[in-house]
Design an enzyme around this catalytic site. Structure first.
Site, PDB file in Angstrom:
ATOM      1  N   ASP A  16       0.817  -1.220   0.000  1.00 57.21           N
ATOM      2  CA  ASP A  16       0.000   0.000   0.000  1.00 57.21           C
ATOM      3  C   ASP A  16       0.849   1.269   0.000  1.00 57.21           C
ATOM      4  O   ASP A  16       1.943   1.287   0.568  1.00 57.21           O
ATOM      5  CB  ASP A  16      -0.931  -0.011   1.224  1.00 57.21           C
ATOM      6  CG  ASP A  16      -2.027   1.038   1.110  1.00 57.21           C
ATOM      7  OD1 ASP A  16      -2.429   1.384  -0.026  1.00 57.21           O
ATOM      8  OD2 ASP A  16      -2.478   1.519   2.162  1.00 57.21           O
ATOM      9  N   GLY A  17       0.324   2.315  -0.614  1.00 54.86           N
ATOM     10  CA  GLY A  17       0.984   3.616  -0.595  1.00 54.86           C
ATOM     11  C   GLY A  17       1.524   4.068  -1.946  1.00 54.86           C
ATOM     12  O   GLY A  17       2.173   5.111  -2.035  1.00 54.86           O
ATOM     13  N   GLY A  19      -0.116   5.261  -4.542  1.00 56.00           N
ATOM     14  CA  GLY A  19      -0.751   6.502  -5.000  1.00 56.00           C
ATOM     15  C   GLY A  19      -0.139   7.711  -4.308  1.00 56.00           C
ATOM     16  O   GLY A  19       0.202   8.714  -4.948  1.00 56.00           O
ATOM     17  N   TRP A  21       2.760   7.912  -2.908  1.00 54.16           N
ATOM     18  CA  TRP A  21       4.160   8.047  -3.350  1.00 54.16           C
ATOM     19  C   TRP A  21       4.206   8.891  -4.627  1.00 54.16           C
ATOM     20  O   TRP A  21       5.047   9.788  -4.751  1.00 54.16           O
ATOM     21  CB  TRP A  21       4.734   6.647  -3.605  1.00 54.16           C
ATOM     22  CG  TRP A  21       6.174   6.598  -3.989  1.00 54.16           C
ATOM     23  CD1 TRP A  21       7.243   6.438  -3.150  1.00 54.16           C
ATOM     24  CD2 TRP A  21       6.719   6.688  -5.318  1.00 54.16           C
ATOM     25  NE1 TRP A  21       8.413   6.420  -3.876  1.00 54.16           N
ATOM     26  CE2 TRP A  21       8.123   6.569  -5.202  1.00 54.16           C
ATOM     27  CE3 TRP A  21       6.160   6.846  -6.588  1.00 54.16           C
ATOM     28  CZ2 TRP A  21       8.975   6.608  -6.303  1.00 54.16           C
ATOM     29  CZ3 TRP A  21       7.002   6.888  -7.694  1.00 54.16           C
ATOM     30  CH2 TRP A  21       8.392   6.784  -7.543  1.00 54.16           C
ATOM     31  N   HIS A  33       2.258   3.003  -9.113  1.00 52.50           N
ATOM     32  CA  HIS A  33       2.088   1.549  -9.257  1.00 52.50           C
ATOM     33  C   HIS A  33       3.294   0.936  -9.966  1.00 52.50           C
ATOM     34  O   HIS A  33       3.711  -0.181  -9.665  1.00 52.50           O
ATOM     35  CB  HIS A  33       0.797   1.236 -10.010  1.00 52.50           C
ATOM     36  CG  HIS A  33      -0.432   1.658  -9.252  1.00 52.50           C
ATOM     37  ND1 HIS A  33      -0.690   1.227  -7.972  1.00 52.50           N
ATOM     38  CD2 HIS A  33      -1.455   2.494  -9.581  1.00 52.50           C
ATOM     39  CE1 HIS A  33      -1.829   1.770  -7.543  1.00 52.50           C
ATOM     40  NE2 HIS A  33      -2.305   2.550  -8.500  1.00 52.50           N
ATOM     41  N   TRP A  65     -12.012  -2.231  -7.662  1.00 51.24           N
ATOM     42  CA  TRP A  65     -12.762  -1.918  -8.897  1.00 51.24           C
ATOM     43  C   TRP A  65     -13.421  -0.545  -8.800  1.00 51.24           C
ATOM     44  O   TRP A  65     -13.883  -0.015  -9.813  1.00 51.24           O
ATOM     45  CB  TRP A  65     -13.841  -2.982  -9.146  1.00 51.24           C
ATOM     46  CG  TRP A  65     -13.290  -4.336  -9.442  1.00 51.24           C
ATOM     47  CD1 TRP A  65     -13.259  -5.406  -8.586  1.00 51.24           C
ATOM     48  CD2 TRP A  65     -12.684  -4.790 -10.664  1.00 51.24           C
ATOM     49  NE1 TRP A  65     -12.663  -6.477  -9.195  1.00 51.24           N
ATOM     50  CE2 TRP A  65     -12.314  -6.145 -10.472  1.00 51.24           C
ATOM     51  CE3 TRP A  65     -12.436  -4.197 -11.906  1.00 51.24           C
ATOM     52  CZ2 TRP A  65     -11.696  -6.905 -11.461  1.00 51.24           C
ATOM     53  CZ3 TRP A  65     -11.821  -4.953 -12.892  1.00 51.24           C
ATOM     54  CH2 TRP A  65     -11.454  -6.284 -12.663  1.00 51.24           C
ATOM     55  N   LEU A 127      10.409 -20.913  -3.645  1.00 51.73           N
ATOM     56  CA  LEU A 127       9.405 -19.990  -3.109  1.00 51.73           C
ATOM     57  C   LEU A 127       8.066 -20.141  -3.839  1.00 51.73           C
ATOM     58  O   LEU A 127       8.029 -20.181  -5.062  1.00 51.73           O
ATOM     59  CB  LEU A 127       9.912 -18.548  -3.301  1.00 51.73           C
ATOM     60  CG  LEU A 127       8.915 -17.430  -2.975  1.00 51.73           C
ATOM     61  CD1 LEU A 127       8.691 -17.308  -1.469  1.00 51.73           C
ATOM     62  CD2 LEU A 127       9.399 -16.094  -3.544  1.00 51.73           C
ATOM     63  N   ARG A 186       2.164  -4.557   6.558  1.00 56.52           N
ATOM     64  CA  ARG A 186       1.482  -3.519   5.797  1.00 56.52           C
ATOM     65  C   ARG A 186       2.283  -2.229   5.837  1.00 56.52           C
ATOM     66  O   ARG A 186       2.187  -1.462   6.798  1.00 56.52           O
ATOM     67  CB  ARG A 186       0.063  -3.250   6.302  1.00 56.52           C
ATOM     68  CG  ARG A 186      -0.628  -2.176   5.447  1.00 56.52           C
ATOM     69  CD  ARG A 186      -2.109  -2.010   5.694  1.00 56.52           C
ATOM     70  NE  ARG A 186      -2.687  -1.211   4.615  1.00 56.52           N
ATOM     71  CZ  ARG A 186      -3.943  -1.194   4.256  1.00 56.52           C
ATOM     72  NH1 ARG A 186      -4.808  -1.930   4.893  1.00 56.52           N
ATOM     73  NH2 ARG A 186      -4.362  -0.442   3.253  1.00 56.52           N
ATOM     74  N   ARG A 192      -4.885  -1.369   9.152  1.00 56.07           N
ATOM     75  CA  ARG A 192      -6.091  -2.187   8.945  1.00 56.07           C
ATOM     76  C   ARG A 192      -5.760  -3.297   7.953  1.00 56.07           C
ATOM     77  O   ARG A 192      -4.739  -3.243   7.264  1.00 56.07           O
ATOM     78  CB  ARG A 192      -7.254  -1.331   8.421  1.00 56.07           C
ATOM     79  CG  ARG A 192      -6.922  -0.536   7.177  1.00 56.07           C
ATOM     80  CD  ARG A 192      -8.136   0.269   6.684  1.00 56.07           C
ATOM     81  NE  ARG A 192      -7.777   1.157   5.598  1.00 56.07           N
ATOM     82  CZ  ARG A 192      -7.735   2.493   5.678  1.00 56.07           C
ATOM     83  NH1 ARG A 192      -8.044   3.095   6.810  1.00 56.07           N
ATOM     84  NH2 ARG A 192      -7.404   3.219   4.631  1.00 56.07           N
ATOM     85  N   LEU A 193      -6.663  -4.289   7.882  1.00 58.89           N
ATOM     86  CA  LEU A 193      -6.400  -5.438   7.001  1.00 58.89           C
ATOM     87  C   LEU A 193      -7.030  -5.272   5.620  1.00 58.89           C
ATOM     88  O   LEU A 193      -6.659  -5.983   4.688  1.00 58.89           O
ATOM     89  CB  LEU A 193      -6.905  -6.735   7.647  1.00 58.89           C
ATOM     90  CG  LEU A 193      -6.052  -7.265   8.807  1.00 58.89           C
ATOM     91  CD1 LEU A 193      -6.682  -8.520   9.409  1.00 58.89           C
ATOM     92  CD2 LEU A 193      -4.619  -7.568   8.363  1.00 58.89           C
ATOM     93  N   SER A 194      -8.000  -4.353   5.486  1.00 57.03           N
ATOM     94  CA  SER A 194      -8.630  -4.116   4.171  1.00 57.03           C
ATOM     95  C   SER A 194      -9.028  -5.416   3.458  1.00 57.03           C
ATOM     96  O   SER A 194      -8.723  -5.619   2.286  1.00 57.03           O
ATOM     97  CB  SER A 194      -7.699  -3.284   3.276  1.00 57.03           C
ATOM     98  OG  SER A 194      -7.405  -2.050   3.886  1.00 57.03           O
TER      99      SER A 194
END
Ligand code: IPE
Ligand code: IPE
Ligand code: MG
Length: 240
Positions: A16-17, A19, A21, A33, A65, A127, A186, A192-194
């Site tokens: 996350d982050g 946008g 950035w 992205h 979406w 992995l 996160r 939060r877990l979203s």
């Protein structure tokens, strides 16, 4: 490959982050992205080098979406670019790629690129890299419960036999034999877990930091993983 000592077996990340950035740099969100995709590539490499067994990243949620067509198209385009560019390397590194989420509704070019990646890496034993795409925990539980209900209806399952294990098996993670995450990270500053891995997170360690995802480095990641080894996990019991 460096051998893992006391590192989490399964690490899950909410990337996350991106946008923010980009906005900080007066760039369009899609550039964030793009930078986030580069950060992801580095984290996959480091996970593989460290001997982490499972890495699951949240790439696109069932709620994402709601974003503009432009942003959604940009994210998907970058994902195709990533898998196309990195497929050979992932394969050479013995990485197996899975998608968690309903990707059948993705545009044709996305499905094609992902399908090729999954197929080529299906027998790899290093992995396991899970990309959560059009993923939401609630949606995942709904689908799993629906499958169990269908089995009951067909007379294949007694409702009394529905337990935690059978529900787990009918989640996306269960279908690929992916164990519960040991650690959820996160970056991006939100706590939060979203809608991410909510069933599977029952006993996961949670780590939140302010670093925006594109700035998240493999070294910061490794430090978090190593400090995880010092955490005491009790699973409701007591460690004497
Ligand atoms: C995470 O970054 C990537 C996706 C959700 C696809 P964001 O796009 O949510 O970035 P912020 O939270 O707006 O900064
Ligand atoms: C979670 O981030 C989803 C992904 C990282 C793919 P969001 O940016 O969508 O979450 P919220 O809206 O801040 O809860
Ligand atoms: Mg966000």
């Amino acid at each position: 490959m460096t051998e893992a000592t006391n590192l989490p077996r399964h690490v899950a990340i909410i990337m996350d982050g991106n946008g923010r950035w980009a906005t900080k740099r007066k760039l369009p969100r899609v550039m964030g992205h793009n930078a986030g995709m580069k950060a992801m590539r580095e984290i996959v490499r480091r996970s593989s080098d460290l001997g982490v067994q499972y890495l699951t990243v949240y790439a696109f949620s069932t709620e994402n979406w709601k974003r503009t067509q432009e942003e959604i198209g940009g994210i998907f385009g970058l994902l195709i670019k990533y898998v196309n560019q990195d497929l050979e390397e992932l394969h050479e590194e013995n990485v197996r790629v899975n998608i968690l989420g309903d990707w059948s509704i993705m545009p044709e070019n996305v499905r094609e690129a992902l399908g090729r990646t999954i197929f080529k890496t299906r027998n790899n034993t290093g992995l396991t890299f899970n990309i959560a795409l059009n993923y939401g925990s609630r949606d995942e539980v709904v689908r799993g419960v629906r499958e169990l209900a269908e089995m009951v209806k067909a007379g294949e399952l007694d409702p009394a036999d529905i337990d935690e294990e059978s529900i787990s098996k009918h989640l996306y993670t269960g279908k690929f034999g992916v164990p519960d995450p040991d650690l959820i990270i996160r970056p991006g500053g939100e706590v939060r877990l979203s809608n991410y891995l909510m069933w599977q997170a029952a006993y996961a360690e949670l780590y939140f930091c302010d670093t925006l995802w594109p700035d998240f480095t493999p070294d910061e990641y490794e430090t978090i993983l190593r400090s995880f080894g010092n955490r005491e996990r009790r699973f409701g019991g007591r460690n004497e």
